[in-house]
Write a protein that holds these residues in place. Sequence first.
Motif, mmCIF file in Angstrom:
data_model
loop_
_atom_site.group_PDB
_atom_site.id
_atom_site.type_symbol
_atom_site.label_atom_id
_atom_site.label_comp_id
_atom_site.label_asym_id
_atom_site.label_seq_id
_atom_site.Cartn_x
_atom_site.Cartn_y
_atom_site.Cartn_z
ATOM 1 N N ASP A 18 0.801 -1.220 0.000
ATOM 2 C CA ASP A 18 0.000 0.000 0.000
ATOM 3 C C ASP A 18 0.838 1.275 0.000
ATOM 4 O OD1 ASP A 18 -2.403 -1.224 -0.166
ATOM 5 O OD2 ASP A 18 -2.703 -1.341 1.995
ATOM 6 N N CYS A 19 1.717 1.427 0.961
ATOM 7 C CA CYS A 19 2.482 2.669 1.087
ATOM 8 C C CYS A 19 3.943 2.482 0.701
ATOM 9 C CB CYS A 19 2.387 3.186 2.520
ATOM 10 S SG CYS A 19 0.703 3.613 2.979
ATOM 11 N N TYR A 20 4.262 1.405 0.049
ATOM 12 C CA TYR A 20 5.646 1.107 -0.281
ATOM 13 C C TYR A 20 5.739 0.787 -1.751
ATOM 14 C CZ TYR A 20 10.191 -1.190 -0.180
ATOM 15 O OH TYR A 20 11.487 -1.535 -0.417
ATOM 16 N N ARG A 21 6.428 1.597 -2.492
ATOM 17 C CA ARG A 21 6.534 1.433 -3.933
ATOM 18 C C ARG A 21 7.890 0.858 -4.276
ATOM 19 N NH1 ARG A 21 7.593 6.093 -7.896
ATOM 20 N NH2 ARG A 21 7.983 4.852 -9.713
ATOM 21 N N GLN A 22 7.897 -0.298 -4.873
ATOM 22 C CA GLN A 22 9.149 -0.935 -5.253
ATOM 23 C C GLN A 22 8.990 -1.493 -6.652
ATOM 24 O OE1 GLN A 22 10.450 -3.971 -2.611
ATOM 25 N NE2 GLN A 22 12.028 -4.689 -3.954
ATOM 26 N N GLY A 23 10.074 -1.617 -7.325
ATOM 27 C CA GLY A 23 10.036 -2.208 -8.646
ATOM 28 C C GLY A 23 10.322 -1.181 -9.707
ATOM 29 N N GLY A 24 10.345 -1.652 -10.931
ATOM 30 C CA GLY A 24 10.730 -0.784 -12.030
ATOM 31 C C GLY A 24 9.565 -0.143 -12.736
ATOM 32 N N ASP A 25 9.905 0.890 -13.456
ATOM 33 C CA ASP A 25 8.962 1.523 -14.369
ATOM 34 C C ASP A 25 9.196 0.878 -15.729
ATOM 35 O OD1 ASP A 25 7.899 3.299 -12.455
ATOM 36 O OD2 ASP A 25 9.634 4.590 -12.684
ATOM 37 N N HIS A 26 8.113 0.411 -16.349
ATOM 38 C CA HIS A 26 8.217 -0.410 -17.552
ATOM 39 C C HIS A 26 7.920 0.380 -18.814
ATOM 40 C CE1 HIS A 26 8.371 -4.333 -15.405
ATOM 41 N NE2 HIS A 26 7.794 -3.615 -14.462
ATOM 42 N N ILE A 27 8.321 -0.184 -19.950
ATOM 43 C CA ILE A 27 7.973 0.364 -21.265
ATOM 44 C C ILE A 27 6.647 -0.271 -21.663
ATOM 45 C CG2 ILE A 27 8.641 0.545 -23.683
ATOM 46 C CD1 ILE A 27 11.567 0.387 -22.772
ATOM 47 N N TYR A 28 5.604 0.530 -21.685
ATOM 48 C CA TYR A 28 4.239 0.085 -21.959
ATOM 49 C C TYR A 28 3.930 0.364 -23.425
ATOM 50 C CZ TYR A 28 -0.808 -0.386 -21.193
ATOM 51 O OH TYR A 28 -2.112 -0.768 -21.231
ATOM 52 N N LEU A 29 3.521 -0.662 -24.150
ATOM 53 C CA LEU A 29 3.272 -0.539 -25.587
ATOM 54 C C LEU A 29 1.843 -0.088 -25.854
ATOM 55 C CD1 LEU A 29 5.045 -3.819 -26.713
ATOM 56 C CD2 LEU A 29 5.969 -1.500 -26.719
ATOM 57 N N LEU A 30 1.699 0.920 -26.688
ATOM 58 C CA LEU A 30 0.382 1.421 -27.078
ATOM 59 C C LEU A 30 -0.065 0.822 -28.407
ATOM 60 C CD1 LEU A 30 0.920 5.162 -26.144
ATOM 61 C CD2 LEU A 30 -0.250 3.406 -24.806
ATOM 62 N N ASP A 31 0.858 0.204 -29.143
ATOM 63 C CA ASP A 31 0.569 -0.443 -30.420
ATOM 64 C C ASP A 31 1.137 -1.853 -30.389
ATOM 65 O OD1 ASP A 31 -0.520 1.949 -31.607
ATOM 66 O OD2 ASP A 31 1.534 2.679 -31.829
ATOM 67 N N ASP A 32 0.634 -2.698 -31.271
ATOM 68 C CA ASP A 32 1.169 -4.060 -31.383
ATOM 69 C C ASP A 32 2.597 -4.025 -31.909
ATOM 70 O OD1 ASP A 32 -1.195 -5.155 -30.513
ATOM 71 O OD2 ASP A 32 -1.986 -5.498 -32.532
ATOM 72 N N LEU A 33 3.406 -4.934 -31.404
ATOM 73 C CA LEU A 33 4.810 -5.034 -31.815
ATOM 74 C C LEU A 33 5.044 -6.419 -32.398
ATOM 75 C CD1 LEU A 33 7.776 -3.932 -31.736
ATOM 76 C CD2 LEU A 33 7.961 -5.054 -29.519
ATOM 77 N N HIS A 34 5.506 -6.460 -33.648
ATOM 78 C CA HIS A 34 5.838 -7.726 -34.307
ATOM 79 C C HIS A 34 7.179 -7.558 -34.990
ATOM 80 C CE1 HIS A 34 1.801 -9.220 -33.600
ATOM 81 N NE2 HIS A 34 1.328 -8.070 -34.076
ATOM 82 N N ILE A 35 8.213 -8.098 -34.380
ATOM 83 C CA ILE A 35 9.551 -8.041 -34.952
ATOM 84 C C ILE A 35 10.129 -9.445 -34.835
ATOM 85 C CG2 ILE A 35 11.875 -7.106 -34.722
ATOM 86 C CD1 ILE A 35 10.655 -4.580 -33.634
ATOM 87 N N GLY A 36 10.210 -10.142 -35.974
ATOM 88 C CA GLY A 36 10.717 -11.506 -35.944
ATOM 89 C C GLY A 36 9.839 -12.369 -35.049
ATOM 90 N N ARG A 37 10.461 -13.064 -34.114
ATOM 91 C CA ARG A 37 9.709 -13.915 -33.191
ATOM 92 C C ARG A 37 9.139 -13.131 -32.012
ATOM 93 N NH1 ARG A 37 13.179 -19.084 -31.779
ATOM 94 N NH2 ARG A 37 13.357 -17.729 -29.988
ATOM 95 N N LEU A 38 9.604 -11.919 -31.820
ATOM 96 C CA LEU A 38 9.126 -11.097 -30.707
ATOM 97 C C LEU A 38 7.787 -10.477 -31.067
ATOM 98 C CD1 LEU A 38 9.696 -9.799 -27.919
ATOM 99 C CD2 LEU A 38 10.703 -7.893 -29.161
ATOM 100 N N GLN A 39 6.761 -10.839 -30.301
ATOM 101 C CA GLN A 39 5.432 -10.298 -30.538
ATOM 102 C C GLN A 39 4.831 -9.892 -29.198
ATOM 103 O OE1 GLN A 39 2.978 -12.862 -32.869
ATOM 104 N NE2 GLN A 39 4.552 -13.190 -34.419
ATOM 105 N N ARG A 40 4.416 -8.636 -29.119
ATOM 106 C CA ARG A 40 3.745 -8.123 -27.929
ATOM 107 C C ARG A 40 2.524 -7.357 -28.407
ATOM 108 N NH1 ARG A 40 6.919 -11.086 -26.123
ATOM 109 N NH2 ARG A 40 8.583 -10.722 -24.630
ATOM 110 N N SER A 41 1.408 -7.606 -27.766
ATOM 111 C CA SER A 41 0.187 -6.901 -28.146
ATOM 112 C C SER A 41 0.132 -5.547 -27.435
ATOM 113 C CB SER A 41 -1.043 -7.746 -27.791
ATOM 114 O OG SER A 41 -1.061 -7.997 -26.402
#
Length: 171
Positions: A101-124
């Motif tokens: 609740d009051c403790y923030r830990q961890g990383g800030d991520h790269i959030y994709l707004l569009d689909d990503l398709h590069i070779g075998r790497l696919q992220r929606s």
Amino acid sequence: MHNAEWASAILGHPFPGQHRVTWPDLYLLHIAAEAEPSPPPPPLATAAAARHRAERETARAAVEQAYRQQVEEWEQLAAGLADLGVRAEVRHNYTSHRHLDCYRQGGDHIYLLDDLHIGRLQRSAGRVLCFTPSRAKDLQDFPDAATDGRPPTCRACLTTARRITTRGAVT
């Protein structure tokens, strides 16, 4: 009495402390304090304080430089992803098992707004760049974009972004 450095200079030997000083030495310090009510600052303590300020300033400048480099790298990575036709933004993960609740830990991520398709790497769209099925439980909730301009800190996201932006699109 002003300070131990001043007292040592008056006595001619190291000041043993207020509770261990002899009566003649204490009287000598009293006379010196009356003769010089506002002595100059102690040179050793002043030099030490100046050295500590300089070290803190150097450390602060190094942290600022590292942050500027992270922001610059993120801008380059975002431009590289945009060249690949993928918009991205930075978001914090609020479903991590290390997030309370009051403790923030961890990383800030790269959030994709569009689909990503590069070779075998696919992220929606709506996923982070480091998403894998095994990590899905800890990567569910990314409600708000970071509006304060902070760069991503997730090492897996950054590694993947570096790999795909420097190598270019492999279709």
